[in-house]
Design a protein around this motif. Structure first.
Motif, PDB file in Angstrom:
ATOM      1  N   UNK A   1       0.829  -1.214   0.000  1.00  0.00           N
ATOM      2  CA  UNK A   1       0.000   0.000   0.000  1.00  0.00           C
ATOM      3  C   UNK A   1       0.863   1.263   0.000  1.00  0.00           C
ATOM      4  N   UNK A   2       1.881   1.381   0.886  1.00  0.00           N
ATOM      5  CA  UNK A   2       2.749   2.578   0.799  1.00  0.00           C
ATOM      6  C   UNK A   2       3.473   2.699  -0.539  1.00  0.00           C
ATOM      7  N   UNK A   3       3.899   1.573  -1.103  1.00  0.00           N
ATOM      8  CA  UNK A   3       4.576   1.616  -2.405  1.00  0.00           C
ATOM      9  C   UNK A   3       3.616   2.114  -3.482  1.00  0.00           C
ATOM     10  N   UNK A   4       2.381   1.611  -3.463  1.00  0.00           N
ATOM     11  CA  UNK A   4       1.394   2.029  -4.464  1.00  0.00           C
ATOM     12  C   UNK A   4       1.082   3.518  -4.338  1.00  0.00           C
ATOM     13  N   UNK A   5       0.880   3.980  -3.095  1.00  0.00           N
ATOM     14  CA  UNK A   5       0.599   5.404  -2.883  1.00  0.00           C
ATOM     15  C   UNK A   5       1.800   6.252  -3.296  1.00  0.00           C
ATOM     16  N   UNK A   6       3.008   5.811  -2.926  1.00  0.00           N
ATOM     17  CA  UNK A   6       4.220   6.540  -3.302  1.00  0.00           C
ATOM     18  C   UNK A   6       4.401   6.600  -4.810  1.00  0.00           C
ATOM     19  N   UNK A   7       4.090   5.499  -5.498  1.00  0.00           N
ATOM     20  CA  UNK A   7       4.191   5.476  -6.963  1.00  0.00           C
ATOM     21  C   UNK A   7       3.229   6.477  -7.572  1.00  0.00           C
ATOM     22  N   UNK A   8       1.998   6.504  -7.047  1.00  0.00           N
ATOM     23  CA  UNK A   8       0.991   7.449  -7.550  1.00  0.00           C
ATOM     24  C   UNK A   8       1.465   8.888  -7.373  1.00  0.00           C
ATOM     25  N   UNK A   9       1.983   9.204  -6.182  1.00  0.00           N
ATOM     26  CA  UNK A   9       2.461  10.558  -5.910  1.00  0.00           C
ATOM     27  C   UNK A   9       3.623  10.917  -6.833  1.00  0.00           C
ATOM     28  N   UNK A  10       4.546   9.975  -7.042  1.00  0.00           N
ATOM     29  CA  UNK A  10       5.717  10.237  -7.894  1.00  0.00           C
ATOM     30  C   UNK A  10       5.310  10.438  -9.349  1.00  0.00           C
ATOM     31  N   UNK A  11       4.394   9.609  -9.835  1.00  0.00           N
ATOM     32  CA  UNK A  11       3.924   9.756 -11.220  1.00  0.00           C
ATOM     33  C   UNK A  11       3.218  11.094 -11.390  1.00  0.00           C
ATOM     34  N   UNK A  12       2.400  11.459 -10.415  1.00  0.00           N
ATOM     35  CA  UNK A  12       1.704  12.752 -10.470  1.00  0.00           C
ATOM     36  C   UNK A  12       2.714  13.892 -10.476  1.00  0.00           C
TER      37      UNK A  12
ATOM     38  N   UNK B   1       5.709  13.794 -11.490  1.00  0.00           N
ATOM     39  CA  UNK B   1       6.509  13.763 -12.722  1.00  0.00           C
ATOM     40  C   UNK B   1       5.840  14.512 -13.861  1.00  0.00           C
ATOM     41  N   UNK B   2       4.548  14.825 -13.697  1.00  0.00           N
ATOM     42  CA  UNK B   2       3.824  15.519 -14.760  1.00  0.00           C
ATOM     43  C   UNK B   2       3.056  14.583 -15.664  1.00  0.00           C
ATOM     44  N   UNK B   3       3.143  13.284 -15.380  1.00  0.00           N
ATOM     45  CA  UNK B   3       2.404  12.274 -16.151  1.00  0.00           C
ATOM     46  C   UNK B   3       1.056  12.067 -15.467  1.00  0.00           C
ATOM     47  N   UNK B   4       0.011  11.812 -16.260  1.00  0.00           N
ATOM     48  CA  UNK B   4      -1.296  11.627 -15.623  1.00  0.00           C
ATOM     49  C   UNK B   4      -1.225  10.455 -14.659  1.00  0.00           C
ATOM     50  N   UNK B   5      -1.698  10.683 -13.428  1.00  0.00           N
ATOM     51  CA  UNK B   5      -1.452   9.747 -12.330  1.00  0.00           C
ATOM     52  C   UNK B   5      -2.118   8.388 -12.518  1.00  0.00           C
ATOM     53  N   UNK B   6      -3.120   8.282 -13.387  1.00  0.00           N
ATOM     54  CA  UNK B   6      -3.754   6.981 -13.619  1.00  0.00           C
ATOM     55  C   UNK B   6      -2.777   5.976 -14.231  1.00  0.00           C
ATOM     56  N   UNK B   7      -1.705   6.483 -14.852  1.00  0.00           N
ATOM     57  CA  UNK B   7      -0.684   5.598 -15.421  1.00  0.00           C
ATOM     58  C   UNK B   7      -0.082   4.718 -14.325  1.00  0.00           C
ATOM     59  N   UNK B   8      -0.009   5.243 -13.104  1.00  0.00           N
ATOM     60  CA  UNK B   8       0.553   4.470 -11.990  1.00  0.00           C
ATOM     61  C   UNK B   8      -0.251   3.195 -11.765  1.00  0.00           C
ATOM     62  N   UNK B   9      -1.578   3.290 -11.869  1.00  0.00           N
ATOM     63  CA  UNK B   9      -2.426   2.124 -11.672  1.00  0.00           C
ATOM     64  C   UNK B   9      -2.151   1.036 -12.681  1.00  0.00           C
ATOM     65  N   UNK B  10      -2.024   1.420 -13.951  1.00  0.00           N
ATOM     66  CA  UNK B  10      -1.754   0.438 -15.003  1.00  0.00           C
ATOM     67  C   UNK B  10      -0.381  -0.197 -14.818  1.00  0.00           C
ATOM     68  N   UNK B  11       0.631   0.626 -14.523  1.00  0.00           N
ATOM     69  CA  UNK B  11       1.998   0.111 -14.368  1.00  0.00           C
ATOM     70  C   UNK B  11       2.080  -0.903 -13.234  1.00  0.00           C
ATOM     71  N   UNK B  12       1.467  -0.597 -12.093  1.00  0.00           N
ATOM     72  CA  UNK B  12       1.472  -1.524 -10.966  1.00  0.00           C
ATOM     73  C   UNK B  12       0.743  -2.821 -11.313  1.00  0.00           C
ATOM     74  N   UNK B  13      -0.368  -2.699 -12.028  1.00  0.00           N
ATOM     75  CA  UNK B  13      -1.141  -3.895 -12.401  1.00  0.00           C
ATOM     76  C   UNK B  13      -0.333  -4.823 -13.301  1.00  0.00           C
ATOM     77  N   UNK B  14       0.373  -4.248 -14.266  1.00  0.00           N
ATOM     78  CA  UNK B  14       1.132  -5.068 -15.210  1.00  0.00           C
ATOM     79  C   UNK B  14       2.346  -5.733 -14.566  1.00  0.00           C
ATOM     80  N   UNK B  15       2.723  -5.287 -13.381  1.00  0.00           N
ATOM     81  CA  UNK B  15       3.835  -5.913 -12.652  1.00  0.00           C
ATOM     82  C   UNK B  15       3.351  -6.930 -11.618  1.00  0.00           C
TER      83      UNK B  15
END
Length: 398
Positions: A213-224, A226-240
Motif C-alpha cells: 500500500x505505501x509503495x502504491x501510494x508513493x508510486x501514484x504521488x511520484x507519477x503525479x 513527474x507531470x504524467x497523468x497519475x492513472x498511469x501508476x495504476x496500469x503500471x502496478x497492475x502489469x507488474x
C-alpha cells in the motif's frame, strides 16, 4: 472445470459485478446531470472545485481532480490486472484468439480519431480533442451486454472485455503522450524505483499489504509529480502484478486483488468520477451547441459511427486474411452488435475531454460524449436483444 472453461467462468463473475457497477454509474451520472441543470448548480460547482490536500507535495487538488487523478487510478489498476491475466493465462494467451480483439481495438481507436480530426479540422483544440472518442467504457458496455445478451455466446463477452481493456490501455498511452505538460525527471526516477521495488517484492512472493500500500501510494504521488497523468501508476502496478499462482496459493495475487478492488472500482471510484465529470448542461440550447460545434460533433460521429466501422472493419479484415477467427459460436452480425456497443465512451472519454479542453468547449465535448454513449447503448441494446433471440431459437431447434 477444464482450463478452457475456467476463463469463461471468471469473466461471467466479472460481468455480473459490472452489471451492478453499471447501474451505480448510471445513477451517479443522473445525479450529476440533475444537479448541473437545476438551482443546485452553484453548490455542485463549489464542491467540485473545492481544493484539498497538502500544498507542499503539490497535491492541493480540487475534489474533481482527486476523483479524476486519484480514484480513476483504482479503476485502471483493476483494468490492468484483467488485461495482464488474460494475456498470460486467459483467452488472450492464445495468439489467434488474442489478435482479434487487439486488431478490433486498434480499428476502434483509429477510425473514430480520424473522423473526429476530419470533422474538427482547423478549429482550436482539435489537436488534442481527436483523442476523446477513442475509448470504450468497460463498466457501461459490459453492463449493457450482461443485461441484454443472455442468449449470446460467452466468447462475445470475452471479446468485448478484451477489446475495452486494450483500447482503454491505448487511451492511457495517449493521455501520457498528449497531456504531459512538464516532465520532472527526479519524480519519474522515483516512480521507476518504486515500481522496481514492487516487482521485486512480487518476485520474492511477499504478500503483506503493509509494504504494497505505501509503495502504491508513493508510486501514484511520484507519477503525479513527474507531470504524467497519475492513472498511469495504476496500469503500471497492475502489469507488474503476478498472475500465476504458486502450488500453496488458493489464487494468484492478481486475481485476489481484482476480487477485492473491483467492487470499490465499480461501486465507488468510477461513480464518484462520473458524479463530478458528467455535470454538464443538457438542455435544448446545450444540445444545439453540440451539433453546432465541430469538435463536439466529431466526438458524436467518432463514437457512434467510427467505433462500428473501425471495430467491425478491422475484425473482418483480420478474419479475411486469416490472421484471426471470429469468436467461438459467433459471426459478423453478432460482432456488429457488439461493435455498436463499443461506442459507449463515457469514463475515459470524459476524462480526455476534461484534459484536452476547457471552458464551454469542454462542456460541449462532455455533453457530446454523454449523448453519443446514450445513442450507442440504446442501439446496441436493440441489436443485442435481437441477436440473443436468434441464438436462443437456434439452440432450441426453432
Amino acid at each position: 472445470m477444464t482450463r478452457a472453461q475456467r476463463p469463461v467462468a471468471e469473466f461471467a463473475r466479472y460481468l455480473r459485478m459490472e452489471t451492478v457497477g453499471g447501474v451505480v454509474l448510471l445513477a451517479a451520472t443522473a445525479v450529476a446531470l440533475l444537479m448541473a441543470n437545476s438551482p443546485l448548480r452553484e453548490v455542485y460547482t463549489a464542491v467540485r472545485d473545492f481544493h484539498v490536500g497538502p500544498e507542499s507535495l503539490h497535491l492541493s487538488l480540487s475534489v474533481g481532480d482527486w476523483a479524476k487523478d486519484g480514484l480513476l487510478a483504482i479503476f485502471f489498476f483493476v483494468a490492468g490486472l484483467e488485461l495482464k491475466r488474460e494475456l498470460v493465462v486467459g483467452e488472450l494467451s492464445d495468439f489467434k484468439a488474442a489478435l482479434l480483439p487487439v486488431v478490433a481495438a486498434v480499428g476502434g481507436m483509429v477510425v473514430p480519431a480520424v473522423i473526429a480530426l476530419a470533422v474538427g479540422w482547423g478549429h482550436p483544440g482539435v489537436e488534442r480533442a481527436w483523442a476523446i472518442p477513442v475509448a470504450t467504457d468497460i463498466a457501461f458496455a459490459l453492463g449493457v451486454l450482461a443485461i441484454t445478451a443472455s442468449g449470446l455466446p460467452s466468447s462475445l463477452r470475452v471479446f468485448l472485455l478484451s477489446l475495452a481493456v486494450v483500447d482503454d490501455l491505448g487511451a492511457i498511452i495517449l493521455i501520457a503522450v498528449l497531456f504531459t505538460a512538464q516532465f520532472n525527471v527526479l519524480a519519474a526516477v522515483a516512480a521507476v524505483a518504486l515500481l522496481a521495488l514492487y516487482a521485486y517484492l512480487q518476485h520474492r512472493r511477499i504478500t503483506t499489504p503493509w509494504l504494497y500500500v505505501p509503495i502504491a501510494v508513493g508510486t501514484w504521488v511520484a507519477v503525479h509529480a513527474a507531470g504524467i497523468h497519475a492513472t498511469i501508476a495504476g496500469v503500471a502496478l497492475a502489469l507488474l502484478t503476478r498472475v500465476r499462482k504458486d502450488p500453496h496459493e488458493r489464487e494468484a495475487p492478481a486475481l485476489r486483488l481484482e476480487h477485492r478492488l473491483q467492487p470499490w472500482s465499480a461501486g465507488l471510484a468510477v461513480p464518484v468520477f462520473a458524479l463530478f465529470a458528467a455535470g454538464v448542461p443538457v438542455g435544448a440550447e446545450a444540445l444545439r451547441g453540440v451539433f453546432a460545434d465541430p469538435l463536439a460533433l466529431g466526438v458524436v460521429l467518432g463514437l457512434v459511427v467510427g467505433k462500428v466501422v473501425g471495430i467491425l472493419g478491422a475484425s473482418a479484415l483480420a478474419v479475411l486474411f486469416k490472421m484471426a477467427v471470429w469468436p467461438s459460436g459467433a459471426g459478423p452480425r453478432d460482432l456488429a452488435a457488439v461493435a455498436v456497443l463499443g461506442g459507449v465512451g463515457f469514463t475515459v472519454s470524459l476524462l480526455i475531454a476534461e484534459l484536452a479542453l476547457d471552458g464551454a468547449t469542454a462542456e460541449r465535448a462532455k455533453a457530446a460524449v454523454l449523448l453519443a454513449s446514450l445513442i450507442a447503448s440504446l442501439l446496441a441494446a436493440v441489436l443485442l436483444v435481437r441477436r440473443s433471440r436468434v441464438h436462443r431459437r437456434a439452440a432450441s431447434g426453432g
